[in-house]
Design an enzyme around this catalytic site. Structure first.
Site, PDB file in Angstrom:
ATOM      1  N   ARG A 107     -31.749 -18.034  10.598  1.00 24.00           N
ATOM      2  CA  ARG A 107     -32.988 -17.568   9.943  1.00 24.00           C
ATOM      3  C   ARG A 107     -33.336 -18.574   8.855  1.00 24.00           C
ATOM      4  O   ARG A 107     -32.494 -18.901   8.010  1.00 24.00           O
ATOM      5  CB  ARG A 107     -32.826 -16.198   9.311  1.00 24.00           C
ATOM      6  CG  ARG A 107     -33.955 -15.927   8.296  1.00 24.00           C
ATOM      7  CD  ARG A 107     -33.987 -14.533   7.753  1.00 24.00           C
ATOM      8  NE  ARG A 107     -34.426 -13.605   8.773  1.00 24.00           N
ATOM      9  CZ  ARG A 107     -34.971 -12.419   8.506  1.00 24.00           C
ATOM     10  NH1 ARG A 107     -35.147 -12.030   7.262  1.00 24.00           N
ATOM     11  NH2 ARG A 107     -35.336 -11.624   9.479  1.00 24.00           N
ATOM     12  N   HIS A 134     -40.802 -14.876  15.183  1.00 30.33           N
ATOM     13  CA  HIS A 134     -39.760 -13.873  14.915  1.00 30.33           C
ATOM     14  C   HIS A 134     -39.475 -13.141  16.238  1.00 30.33           C
ATOM     15  O   HIS A 134     -39.796 -11.960  16.394  1.00 30.33           O
ATOM     16  CB  HIS A 134     -40.255 -12.907  13.826  1.00 30.33           C
ATOM     17  CG  HIS A 134     -39.176 -12.083  13.205  1.00 30.33           C
ATOM     18  ND1 HIS A 134     -37.823 -12.224  13.512  1.00 30.33           N
ATOM     19  CD2 HIS A 134     -39.237 -11.082  12.267  1.00 30.33           C
ATOM     20  CE1 HIS A 134     -37.123 -11.365  12.805  1.00 30.33           C
ATOM     21  NE2 HIS A 134     -37.947 -10.661  12.051  1.00 30.33           N
ATOM     22  N   GLN A 137     -37.528  -9.674  16.662  1.00 30.61           N
ATOM     23  CA  GLN A 137     -38.343  -8.554  16.165  1.00 30.61           C
ATOM     24  C   GLN A 137     -39.254  -8.002  17.274  1.00 30.61           C
ATOM     25  O   GLN A 137     -39.445  -6.795  17.422  1.00 30.61           O
ATOM     26  CB  GLN A 137     -39.198  -9.045  14.985  1.00 30.61           C
ATOM     27  CG  GLN A 137     -40.129  -8.000  14.414  1.00 30.61           C
ATOM     28  CD  GLN A 137     -39.389  -6.922  13.634  1.00 30.61           C
ATOM     29  OE1 GLN A 137     -38.586  -7.216  12.772  1.00 30.61           O
ATOM     30  NE2 GLN A 137     -39.651  -5.660  13.947  1.00 30.61           N
ATOM     31  N   ASP A 230     -47.965  -6.161   8.513  1.00 33.32           N
ATOM     32  CA  ASP A 230     -46.828  -6.881   7.927  1.00 33.32           C
ATOM     33  C   ASP A 230     -47.227  -7.269   6.503  1.00 33.32           C
ATOM     34  O   ASP A 230     -48.414  -7.179   6.132  1.00 33.32           O
ATOM     35  CB  ASP A 230     -46.531  -8.140   8.788  1.00 33.32           C
ATOM     36  CG  ASP A 230     -45.309  -8.921   8.313  1.00 33.32           C
ATOM     37  OD1 ASP A 230     -44.513  -8.391   7.509  1.00 33.32           O
ATOM     38  OD2 ASP A 230     -45.149 -10.083   8.748  1.00 33.32           O
ATOM     39  N   CYS A 271     -42.634  -4.483  10.854  1.00 30.71           N
ATOM     40  CA  CYS A 271     -41.300  -5.082  10.983  1.00 30.71           C
ATOM     41  C   CYS A 271     -40.392  -4.685   9.823  1.00 30.71           C
ATOM     42  O   CYS A 271     -39.184  -4.677   9.959  1.00 30.71           O
ATOM     43  CB  CYS A 271     -41.428  -6.595  11.085  1.00 30.71           C
ATOM     44  SG  CYS A 271     -42.367  -7.312   9.733  1.00 30.71           S
ATOM     45  N   ARG A 316     -33.880  -2.868  16.431  1.00 32.36           N
ATOM     46  CA  ARG A 316     -33.454  -4.247  16.158  1.00 32.36           C
ATOM     47  C   ARG A 316     -32.004  -4.438  16.607  1.00 32.36           C
ATOM     48  O   ARG A 316     -31.632  -5.463  17.150  1.00 32.36           O
ATOM     49  CB  ARG A 316     -33.556  -4.582  14.659  1.00 32.36           C
ATOM     50  CG  ARG A 316     -34.938  -4.510  14.036  1.00 32.36           C
ATOM     51  CD  ARG A 316     -35.904  -5.501  14.642  1.00 32.36           C
ATOM     52  NE  ARG A 316     -35.397  -6.863  14.684  1.00 32.36           N
ATOM     53  CZ  ARG A 316     -35.260  -7.696  13.634  1.00 32.36           C
ATOM     54  NH1 ARG A 316     -35.648  -7.316  12.431  1.00 32.36           N
ATOM     55  NH2 ARG A 316     -34.780  -8.922  13.774  1.00 32.36           N
TER      56      ARG A 316
HETATM   57  N1   CP Z   1     -37.805  -7.173  10.031  1.00 31.62           N
HETATM   58  C1   CP Z   1     -36.878  -8.003   9.529  1.00 31.62           C
HETATM   59  O1   CP Z   1     -36.650  -9.119  10.033  1.00 31.62           O
HETATM   60  O2   CP Z   1     -36.206  -7.504   8.464  1.00 31.62           O
HETATM   61  P1   CP Z   1     -35.184  -8.298   7.549  1.00 31.62           P
HETATM   62  O3   CP Z   1     -35.952  -9.341   6.792  1.00 31.62           O
HETATM   63  O4   CP Z   1     -34.576  -7.248   6.659  1.00 31.62           O
HETATM   64  O5   CP Z   1     -34.155  -8.947   8.448  1.00 31.62           O
HETATM   65  N1  NVA Z   2     -43.767 -12.179   7.806  1.00 33.42           N
HETATM   66  C1  NVA Z   2     -42.582 -11.716   7.127  1.00 33.42           C
HETATM   67  C2  NVA Z   2     -41.671 -11.016   8.079  1.00 33.42           C
HETATM   68  C3  NVA Z   2     -40.408 -10.457   7.476  1.00 33.42           C
HETATM   69  C4  NVA Z   2     -39.524  -9.784   8.460  1.00 33.42           C
HETATM   70  C5  NVA Z   2     -41.894 -12.865   6.431  1.00 33.42           C
HETATM   71  O1  NVA Z   2     -41.726 -13.923   7.063  1.00 33.42           O
HETATM   72  O2  NVA Z   2     -41.524 -12.733   5.272  1.00 33.42           O
END
Ligand code: CP
Ligand code: NVA
Length: 330
Positions: A107, A134, A137, A230, A271, A316
């Site tokens: 990540r 992502h 997700q 989001d 998400c 998830r």
């Molecule tokens: N939705 C998601 O990716 O959550 P986190 O940032 O908590 O992993």
């Molecule tokens: N768009 C958001 C998603 C988090 C799961 C971010 O990248 O922060």
């Protein structure tokens, strides 16, 4: 016969509709087994590395507890504490982890980084969120919609907000792959880039899906089966963008009025994490600075009977397990 052994999971554009549907089927089996306490340690003795250059609750926990459910051990490399990025390149890190682990989760920032990691390691690499995509997700999101409606083809999923972000772009990809009708509802400035739109449009043509962009909330929400939103500012973006983003996106806040414009049985997905009140440090800070107490979704919608966000969060786990299982099994 779908065979994903040894494959990387970097973005859904790399997968066929059949492969995505297969992963959903495996996710549902794993969910049943988990709920019924049926052991499924199919990857006993294997080990994974999890690199997190950005924060995470769901993704980290899903990879880590999912690895344990499957009989594996997981090693966490957080934003600090490893040599990555400071003293060691991605290519070198990839070649080291490759020797010690059976799979690597990443990540972080640019998609290029996760692609580079995959290039330099022979074991499967899984994208746990980049600036651009992502993909894990997405599996949870469509699984949640499938559990609700019993099918995916033909469903209208409308994303309200910054459709250029990783979640907006990935939803456009997954909907086009699965024959769904994707709508990005927000200001033109925040619509996804033309290159990706063109690719998705041509995929949608072959699957019976469709893609629509609109600035008009009644057009966007009308007949929607899933209303999705989001955060307005994603991880890694500068604090300075808040003011302008709030101005642009306030009219697209998902409130009860928009829920009423959609199908009667519309579900709300997000998400997470979500700013639906001021009970977080950032939520309180933004409220103080800009006078908004709820951001992308109102508390009323978040807590309503339409909300499936915690079912989605649970999924998830099952979907990430499916990705690990199908790419790592013998
Ligand atoms: N939705 C998601 O990716 O959550 P986190 O940032 O908590 O992993
Ligand atoms: N768009 C958001 C998603 C988090 C799961 C971010 O990248 O922060």
């Amino acid at each position: 016969m779908v065979d994903l052994r040894g494959r990387d999971f970097l973005k859904l554009l790399d997968f066929t509709p059949e492969e995505i549907k297969h992963l959903l089927k495996v996710s549902m089996t794993l969910k049943k087994q988990k709920h019924n306490n049926i052991s499924h340690r199919h990857l006993k003795g294997k080990q994974i590395a999890m690199i997190f250059e950005k924060d995470s609750t769901r993704t980290r926990c899903a990879f880590e507890s999912g690895a344990i459910d499957l009989g594996m051990h997981a090693t966490y490399l957080g934003p600090t504490g490893s040599q990555l990025g400071k003293k060691e390149t991605i290519a070198d890190t990839a070649r080291v982890l490759d020797k010690m682990f059976d799979g690597i989760e990443y990540r972080g920032f640019e998609q290029e980084i996760v692609e580079e990691l995959a290039k330099y390691s022979s074991v499967p690499v899984w994208n746990g969120l980049t600036n651009e995509f992502h993909p894990t997700q997405m599996l949870a999101d469509v699984m949640t919609a499938y559990e609700e409606f019993g099918h995916l083809e033909g469903l209208k999923l409308t994303f309200l907000g910054d459709a250029r972000n990783n979640v907006g772009r990935s939803l456009m990809v997954v909907c086009s792959k699965l024959g769904m009708n994707f709508c990005a509802c927000g200001p033109k400035e925040l619509w996804p880039d033309k290159d990706l739109v063109d690719v998705c449009k041509s995929i949608a043509e072959s699957t019976g899906g469709s893609i629509l962009f609109t600035e008009d909330t009644s057009e966007g929400c009308k007949n929607a089966d899933v209303l999705y939103t989001d955060v307005w500012v994603s991880m890694g973006e500068a604090d300075e963008v808040w003011e302008e983003r709030i101005k642009l996106l306030k009219p697209y806040q998902l409130d009860m009025e928009k829920i009423k414009m959609a199908h009667e049985n519309v579900i709300f997905e997000h998400c997470l994490p979500s700013f639906h009140n001021t009970d977080t440090r950032i939520g309180a800070d933004i409220a103080k600075k800009f006078g908004v107490n709820e951001m992308e979704v109102t508390d009323e919608v978040f807590e309503s009977s339409h909300s499936r966000v915690f079912e989605e969060a649970e999924n998830r786990l099952h979907t990430i397990k499916a990705v690990m299982l199908e790419t790592l099994k013998k």
